[in-house]
Design an enzyme around this catalytic site. Structure first.
Site, PDB file in Angstrom:
ATOM      1  N   LEU A 114       3.265 -38.818 -58.229  1.00 15.85           N
ATOM      2  CA  LEU A 114       4.899 -39.580 -58.710  1.00 15.85           C
ATOM      3  C   LEU A 114       5.159 -39.133 -59.738  1.00 15.85           C
ATOM      4  O   LEU A 114       5.286 -39.721 -61.074  1.00 15.85           O
ATOM      5  CB  LEU A 114       4.169 -41.320 -59.897  1.00 15.85           C
ATOM      6  CG  LEU A 114       3.687 -42.413 -59.160  1.00 15.85           C
ATOM      7  CD1 LEU A 114       2.450 -43.653 -59.927  1.00 15.85           C
ATOM      8  CD2 LEU A 114       4.420 -43.092 -57.722  1.00 15.85           C
ATOM      9  N   GLY A 123      10.227 -44.651 -44.393  1.00 17.46           N
ATOM     10  CA  GLY A 123       9.548 -44.110 -45.002  1.00 17.46           C
ATOM     11  C   GLY A 123       9.545 -42.738 -44.210  1.00 17.46           C
ATOM     12  O   GLY A 123      10.215 -41.475 -44.695  1.00 17.46           O
ATOM     13  N   THR A 124       8.231 -42.205 -44.262  1.00 15.19           N
ATOM     14  CA  THR A 124       7.744 -41.246 -43.268  1.00 15.19           C
ATOM     15  C   THR A 124       8.589 -40.787 -42.682  1.00 15.19           C
ATOM     16  O   THR A 124       9.013 -39.707 -41.783  1.00 15.19           O
ATOM     17  CB  THR A 124       5.842 -40.579 -42.750  1.00 15.19           C
ATOM     18  OG1 THR A 124       5.014 -41.065 -43.954  1.00 15.19           O
ATOM     19  CG2 THR A 124       5.775 -39.678 -42.305  1.00 15.19           C
ATOM     20  N   ASN A 151       5.840 -51.642 -58.535  1.00 15.81           N
ATOM     21  CA  ASN A 151       4.461 -49.983 -58.345  1.00 15.81           C
ATOM     22  C   ASN A 151       3.063 -50.516 -58.040  1.00 15.81           C
ATOM     23  O   ASN A 151       3.317 -49.721 -59.333  1.00 15.81           O
ATOM     24  CB  ASN A 151       5.228 -48.994 -58.118  1.00 15.81           C
ATOM     25  CG  ASN A 151       3.704 -47.744 -56.883  1.00 15.81           C
ATOM     26  OD1 ASN A 151       3.206 -48.409 -56.359  1.00 15.81           O
ATOM     27  ND2 ASN A 151       4.330 -46.542 -56.599  1.00 15.81           N
ATOM     28  N   SER A 211      -0.221 -36.343 -52.091  1.00 12.17           N
ATOM     29  CA  SER A 211      -0.446 -35.974 -52.856  1.00 12.17           C
ATOM     30  C   SER A 211       0.151 -35.417 -54.528  1.00 12.17           C
ATOM     31  O   SER A 211       0.209 -34.434 -54.742  1.00 12.17           O
ATOM     32  CB  SER A 211      -1.383 -35.152 -53.096  1.00 12.17           C
ATOM     33  OG  SER A 211      -1.764 -35.574 -54.898  1.00 12.17           O
ATOM     34  N   ILE A 212       1.588 -36.629 -55.049  1.00  7.69           N
ATOM     35  CA  ILE A 212       2.598 -36.177 -55.002  1.00  7.69           C
ATOM     36  C   ILE A 212       2.276 -36.863 -56.523  1.00  7.69           C
ATOM     37  O   ILE A 212       2.450 -36.037 -57.499  1.00  7.69           O
ATOM     38  CB  ILE A 212       3.958 -36.981 -55.072  1.00  7.69           C
ATOM     39  CG1 ILE A 212       3.813 -36.716 -53.529  1.00  7.69           C
ATOM     40  CG2 ILE A 212       5.113 -36.590 -55.554  1.00  7.69           C
ATOM     41  CD1 ILE A 212       4.642 -35.877 -52.605  1.00  7.69           C
ATOM     42  N   GLY A 225       4.891 -46.359 -40.545  1.00  5.35           N
ATOM     43  CA  GLY A 225       4.660 -46.117 -39.960  1.00  5.35           C
ATOM     44  C   GLY A 225       5.774 -46.550 -38.913  1.00  5.35           C
ATOM     45  O   GLY A 225       5.718 -46.083 -37.655  1.00  5.35           O
ATOM     46  N   CYS A 235      -0.026 -46.960 -55.908  1.00  5.46           N
ATOM     47  CA  CYS A 235      -0.355 -45.553 -55.963  1.00  5.46           C
ATOM     48  C   CYS A 235      -1.459 -45.605 -55.361  1.00  5.46           C
ATOM     49  O   CYS A 235      -1.679 -45.713 -56.242  1.00  5.46           O
ATOM     50  CB  CYS A 235       0.541 -45.140 -56.257  1.00  5.46           C
ATOM     51  SG  CYS A 235       1.307 -43.562 -56.487  1.00  5.46           S
TER      52      CYS A 235
HETATM   53  C1  FMN Z   1       5.915 -38.182 -49.840  1.00  5.63           C
HETATM   54  C2  FMN Z   1       5.902 -39.966 -49.992  1.00  5.63           C
HETATM   55  C3  FMN Z   1       5.972 -39.953 -51.507  1.00  5.63           C
HETATM   56  C4  FMN Z   1       5.926 -41.496 -51.838  1.00  5.63           C
HETATM   57  N1  FMN Z   1       5.869 -41.555 -53.065  1.00  5.63           N
HETATM   58  C5  FMN Z   1       6.061 -43.271 -53.637  1.00  5.63           C
HETATM   59  C6  FMN Z   1       6.499 -43.328 -54.580  1.00  5.63           C
HETATM   60  O1  FMN Z   1       6.999 -43.073 -55.843  1.00  5.63           O
HETATM   61  N2  FMN Z   1       6.528 -45.436 -55.041  1.00  5.63           N
HETATM   62  C7  FMN Z   1       5.569 -46.118 -53.671  1.00  5.63           C
HETATM   63  O2  FMN Z   1       5.966 -47.138 -54.150  1.00  5.63           O
HETATM   64  N3  FMN Z   1       5.773 -45.306 -52.870  1.00  5.63           N
HETATM   65  C8  FMN Z   1       5.987 -44.314 -52.427  1.00  5.63           C
HETATM   66  N4  FMN Z   1       5.623 -43.481 -51.117  1.00  5.63           N
HETATM   67  C9  FMN Z   1       4.814 -44.393 -50.404  1.00  5.63           C
HETATM   68  C10 FMN Z   1       5.992 -45.129 -49.427  1.00  5.63           C
HETATM   69  O3  FMN Z   1       6.695 -45.601 -50.091  1.00  5.63           O
HETATM   70  C11 FMN Z   1       5.145 -46.124 -48.334  1.00  5.63           C
HETATM   71  O4  FMN Z   1       4.444 -47.238 -49.046  1.00  5.63           O
HETATM   72  C12 FMN Z   1       4.094 -45.250 -47.001  1.00  5.63           C
HETATM   73  O5  FMN Z   1       4.985 -43.816 -47.097  1.00  5.63           O
HETATM   74  C13 FMN Z   1       4.138 -45.520 -46.183  1.00  5.63           C
HETATM   75  O6  FMN Z   1       5.911 -45.659 -44.868  1.00  5.63           O
HETATM   76  P1  FMN Z   1       5.329 -44.631 -44.027  1.00  5.63           P
HETATM   77  O7  FMN Z   1       4.822 -44.768 -43.080  1.00  5.63           O
HETATM   78  O8  FMN Z   1       6.786 -45.138 -43.128  1.00  5.63           O
HETATM   79  O9  FMN Z   1       6.141 -43.685 -44.281  1.00  5.63           O
HETATM   80  C14 FMN Z   1       5.147 -42.130 -50.937  1.00  5.63           C
HETATM   81  C15 FMN Z   1       5.187 -42.085 -49.954  1.00  5.63           C
HETATM   82  C16 FMN Z   1       5.436 -40.322 -49.152  1.00  5.63           C
HETATM   83  C17 FMN Z   1       5.103 -40.198 -48.038  1.00  5.63           C
END
Ligand code: FMN
Ligand code: FAD
Ligand code: FAD
Ligand code: FMN
Ligand code: FES
Ligand code: FES
Lengths: 261, 314, 314, 261
Positions: free
Chosen positions: B83, B276-277, B138, B80-81, B255, B141
């Site tokens: 942005l 990502g994660t 984006n 829950s950043i 994932g 979000c």
């Molecule tokens: C901590 C965190 C911050 C994120 N910040 C953004 C962001 O600023 N803009 C965005 O488009 N996606 C953001 N995402 C989403 C990721 O870019 C991605 O779409 C999402 O995590 C799914 O991929 P994953 O399962 O590999 O993490 C964020 C995800 C996480 C975990």
């Protein structure tokens, strides 16, 4: 400042402290040369990504753990078991491998010729141990440490337990004003639970004493990229969410916006 | 490494090449916005990446959401950043020069506006800058009320937005889609019709976790964004569905932790994938995925094109 | 067991009571349609259940989808059953008498129609039968094209359907919602306005898995329904969101494996919870959840009502 | 028919057969009394749902494994390591606990005074071992078994390997017609890979021989509730998806709709 690196290192020794606390020691002179008191590593038991494990074990987040000690690269992490991550760490023994990201964070500003008070609670003890080793030659240092029970207590000048089993009965801040006055304290370093830090800050502000607090936060990356570990820092009118893992974990106590934490 | 292995790596290099609408990528591995930055590049050589995507920027600086902002669940992460970012002016002044300085791989700037006009204004400001290879828009979000996500859920709004952005740039124009919609293919088709050169998916799912003992929400805002291992089947289904209806390339994410996950998405229709994660649980995820993919392609004598979208059902 | 423990269990019995719109439940533990049947009751005493929900029935018999129909992922299960069932006539003739015979807990019949008229016809046929305590209206199965799921995604269609069903029955009328929508609260409100006495959520998410070596989809139909541990954060978020906008009780499900999971959903606003995929990984899940919940309530001197929807954010 | 029960039982013995195959033995007379050849158990290494494990291990599905042997309750499971579930089972040793759901499925119809052919491939061997023990007194029995390499081969009358390392080189069905004719086979039981069963069915239909095949399927519940394990059974014009775990795993081979599997 050196940027955090990723490393895998063997645990060279494991030490039991009490029911809930233990120390993991690694040894690496190059890493040791980069460490400063108040900095931390994100650490984890080595995760093996196997094709066909006994049971799929989900790789989990690294956990931020302060540098407890560093003697020429003999780096110690003093850890309290509280949940999944620290429990996994508690299963490790000498010879096992640790994954580390660090050293991370800003660390404590060091001082000379000051009358210093260290105040810690529970798992807030470890960073102050490393800190006091750097401080004691050049300063007068007095250390108050508190915990819930005897098993939260470690060597220091003044001990408090909530159940009274060791030292004085009560909380570490209970007699803080007197100590400040008697010992003419002019610099405070604190680390511990939220309530303690907030109370210590209230008192240090009352006496207008320079005060640095090391904060905790839930972390994902530990290197400043995810913005998950922020705390509100600044003045009442003008503050921002700063990252505990990057701009912290040490902040000037009066800049921490306790009222909105 | 023996000569043979070196040779292999070079060949894999050939086989790993892929492209988006405009952008050529040396590897199909990208990073997902908000989970990665220059600091991560301390851990390995950036050349395993085909592109670098920065954290989403907004026009004005954003404080972000109150903490706690993170919680790790059994199979993923809730964030829950909100942005948090320094705003576009500061980004252009401070971050961009640093990216130009330190990056040797293409830079994609992720940004989000609070209105179609603001999106256009931001794009124009970025177009005036050098060293940017493309944009990730984006509109998805989950952690910002009535801003990012509202756009992402209505096909006509998306179509209008992309149509307005398209004439303003020749760079890669990638639209990042939300999984939190009834029919992602409608949104995808709207973005393509509007002129998107590629699509990125998926952004976070809605997610929540509660401390069972106290009833306290694990993150301050209650509902956050759910990412990581547990969302992979969803991301894969939406990637596959989307690949069936659009012709533009897809950067898939959700994932992906290792090269086997990456392959699943490529079979399902992705031209590139993003980590990502995964970065948080395996700091070496990116180079490991690169090596694993390269070995797979070499050993099976296949190129990215051979497997992209080639998944079968019997 | 000592007398004290026995006493405790009885007290817990009091504290575990809950109710839906019409139905009183002795425990908040239900079972989710399609994951449970009389065979499961061989493993333990059925009285740990507050209700029994049968597999979804359609008007005509359904062959179901071609196999493979199942695949276990890192954190859950993908299924593609396609509502295989013997049809309503056979259900009334064969299954219902057996349920009446063997069940001592309330029976909820899950059914799905291919049109509003068919839903109404089925309800009328079931109303003519005794031994049924309520209905779960499945408008959310992801594995049937243009049937179940289409209904679940449009608020006006749902409102119309429920309004038509409502006058036909005084029994529990529970509407089972799909998570695969842009805004579940719109659908929930429509169901409530139409006269639903309770809501069940969530049904499966879209999910897919691919054999990374061969590119073969793990289930024959490609995209299936994703359930289990990995969907818990999503289910919790949607339960919470829905509980904020409706007054009727919610039966929550999605990745509930143990009593701690169950508590999370009750804090988030559920009046009852249902176990699904959990049955497959822990045959004793239901009694264990009952014991765990009971102990928690007793030890904390709380009732279901004290914690239902009482989740906090700071 | 007895309904499947849930049990936890200690492994009393573990036996290595070859690189990939092993046997787990449990002992329970009551359970043994319920078992019939061709039935199976859904089994799994005991999953511990701990509060704070070293690493969260995801509880995984049970895996269907035939009853390989049953001597008055000394029940054996002969298992081939192929993926996550069987790998987890392969880590178990005597003293560890197994979770079991069963006995499940219909089992083979038994016969008397027949000229019987058993035909198996790889991990299709185990159910036929238990079956032949019940058949040999009353019938003439001839058993053909095939596998990829020598490590897939176990005691029988005629062995085939694809690599020719043991027995005849080729597949188990390669000389099937001759065997049927020479031995005047009038009843076939088969278990093994899809291709083999399909080919054996083609031949048995050609000679119009009664033939029962035990099928495999990915399972979730193993007790008939989820409808996840179905195969098409019936005539070309009129078939239904029947559950391998309940109406099966043994079906009359000519009723299996191979063409749409
Ligand atoms: C901590 C965190 C911050 C994120 N910040 C953004 C962001 O600023 N803009 C965005 O488009 N996606 C953001 N995402 C989403 C990721 O870019 C991605 O779409 C999402 O995590 C799914 O991929 P994953 O399962 O590999 O993490 C964020 C995800 C996480 C975990
Ligand atoms: C910079 C820094 C340095 C640290 N140094 C040390 C150290 O030297 N030694 C040490 O033992 N610990 C230290 N900690 C704390 C340590 O990181 C946490 O105890 C650990 O992350 C908990 O992880 P877990 O997976 O074991 O527990 P979790 O499963 O994450 O949590 C267990 C329980 O504690 C609660 N909890 C966890 N973290 C927090 C938090 N930050 N605030 C409030 N509640 C929380 C959770 O709600 C949960 O109920 C430090 C933390 C930081 C940020
Ligand atoms: C009634 C019945 C009785 C059985 N008896 C035995 C027995 O006695 N001994 C024994 O060793 N095995 C037996 N099996 C097979 C055994 O159940 C599977 O090998 C096991 O479920 C595989 O699980 P896993 O988690 O190890 O592998 P998974 O991870 O499930 O699969 C590993 C690999 O094998 C493939 N695979 C797995 N199952 C199948 C399948 N059914 N069809 C096609 N491909 C598949 C997967 O695609 C994957 O690539 C039996 C199966 C059934 C249905
Ligand atoms: C094998 C299987 C079959 C299912 N069949 C039905 C069904 O017939 N009708 C229905 O409404 N939901 C069905 N579901 C969905 C479940 O009832 C439930 O909504 C979903 O599994 C989420 O809960 P869980 O994560 O606890 O499994 C099925 C789920 C599974 C796994
Ligand atoms: S933990 Fe990611 S920025 Fe601090
Ligand atoms: S495995 Fe569930 S019905 Fe056969």
């Amino acid at each position: 400042m050196t940027k955090p690196q990723y490393r895998q290192r063997a645990i060279v020794q494991r030490e039991e402290l009490s029911e809930d606390y233990f120390i993991l020691w690694i040894w690496d002179e190059d890493m040791g040369a980069l460490c400063k008191p108040g900095q931390f590593y994100e650490i984890r038991a080595l995760a093996v990504f196997e094709d066909a494990p006994t049971s799929v074990s989900i790789p989990r987040l690294f956990k931020p753990i302060s540098i407890y000690d560093n003697q020429g690269g003999r780096i110690g992490f003093m850890i309290k078991r509280v949940g999944l991550g620290t429990n996994a760490l508690s299963k490790l023994k000498a010879g096992d491998t640790l994954e580390l990201i660090g050293p991370a964070g800003n660390g404590f500003p060091l001082a000379e010729d000051r009358k210093i008070l260290l105040i810690s609670g529970g798992a807030g003890y470890p960073p102050l141990w490393y800190l006091q080793k750097k401080l004691i030659g050049q300063n007068k240092v007095y250390w108050i440490h508190g915990g819930a029970t005897g098993s939260d207590i470690f060597p220091c000048d003044e001990m408090w337990t909530e159940d009274g089993s060791i030292g004085r009965k009560g909380r570490a801040c209970d007699d803080l004003e007197n100590t400040i006055k008697e010992r003419e304290i002019d610099l405070i370093y604190s680390c511990g639970p939220f309530g303690m830090l907030k109370e210590a800050t209230r008192i240090s502000e009352m006496y207008d004493i320079e005060h640095y607090s090391s904060l905790e936060a839930y972390m994902a990356c530990g290197i400043g990229v995810c913005h998950g570990c922020t705390v509100p820092i600044g003045t009442k009118e003008d503050w921002d969410y700063l990252r505990v893992c990057k701009e912290g974990p040490v902040f000037s106590a009066k800049e921490i916006r306790w009222e909105i934490m | 490494m023996g000569n043979n292995v070196m040779k292999q790596r070079q060949d894999a290099g050939e086989q790993l090449k892929t492209s988006l609408g405009v952008l050529k990528m040396k590897t199909p591995i990208s990073v997902s916005s908000g989970t990665f930055d220059l600091e991560t590049l301390e851990f390995y050589d950036q050349n395993c990446l085909g592109a670098f995507v920065c954290k989403t920027i907004t026009r004005e600086p954003k404080k972000g959401n109150p903490p706690p902002r993170l919680y790790e669940t059994e199979a993923g992460l809730i964030n829950s950043i909100g942005l948090q970012n320094p705003g576009l002016d500061m980004f252009i002044k401070e971050n961009l020069p640093r990216y130009r300085e330190e990056l040797s791989v293409p830079l994609i700037v992720s940004f989000s506006g609070s209105s179609t006009d603001e999106f256009c204004e931001m794009l124009e400001m970025l177009e005036a800058q050098e060293g940017i290879d493309g944009y990730e828009i984006n509109i998805s979000c989950p952690n910002v009320e009535n801003e990012g996500i509202a756009f992402g859920t209505q096909a006509d709004v998306v179509h209008n937005l992309v149509s307005r952005l398209k004439p303003l740039t020749k760079r890669e124009l990638c639209i990042k889609l939300s999984p939190n919609v009834t029919d992602i293919t409608e949104i995808a088709k709207a973005a393509e019709a509007g002129g998107a050169t590629s699509l990125a998916l998926i952004n976070s799912l809605y997610g929540m976790a509660v401390d069972h003992q106290t009833g306290m929400s694990r993150i301050k805002m209650g509902v956050g964004g759910y990412t990581g291992m547990g969302i992979k089947p969803v991301a894969l289904a939406l990637t596959y569905k989307t690949a069936q209806v659009v012709d533009i390339p897809i950067v898939a994410m959700g994932g992906i932790y290792d090269w086997k996950d990456a392959l699943e998405f490529i079979w399902a229709g992705a031209s590139a994938i993003a980590l990502g994660t995964a970065h948080f649980v395996n700091p070496l995820a990116a180079p490991e995925v690169m090596m694993g993919l390269g070995d797979y392609l070499l050993n099976n004598n296949k190129s990215m094109n051979d497997i992209k979208g080639a998944c079968r059902f019997s």
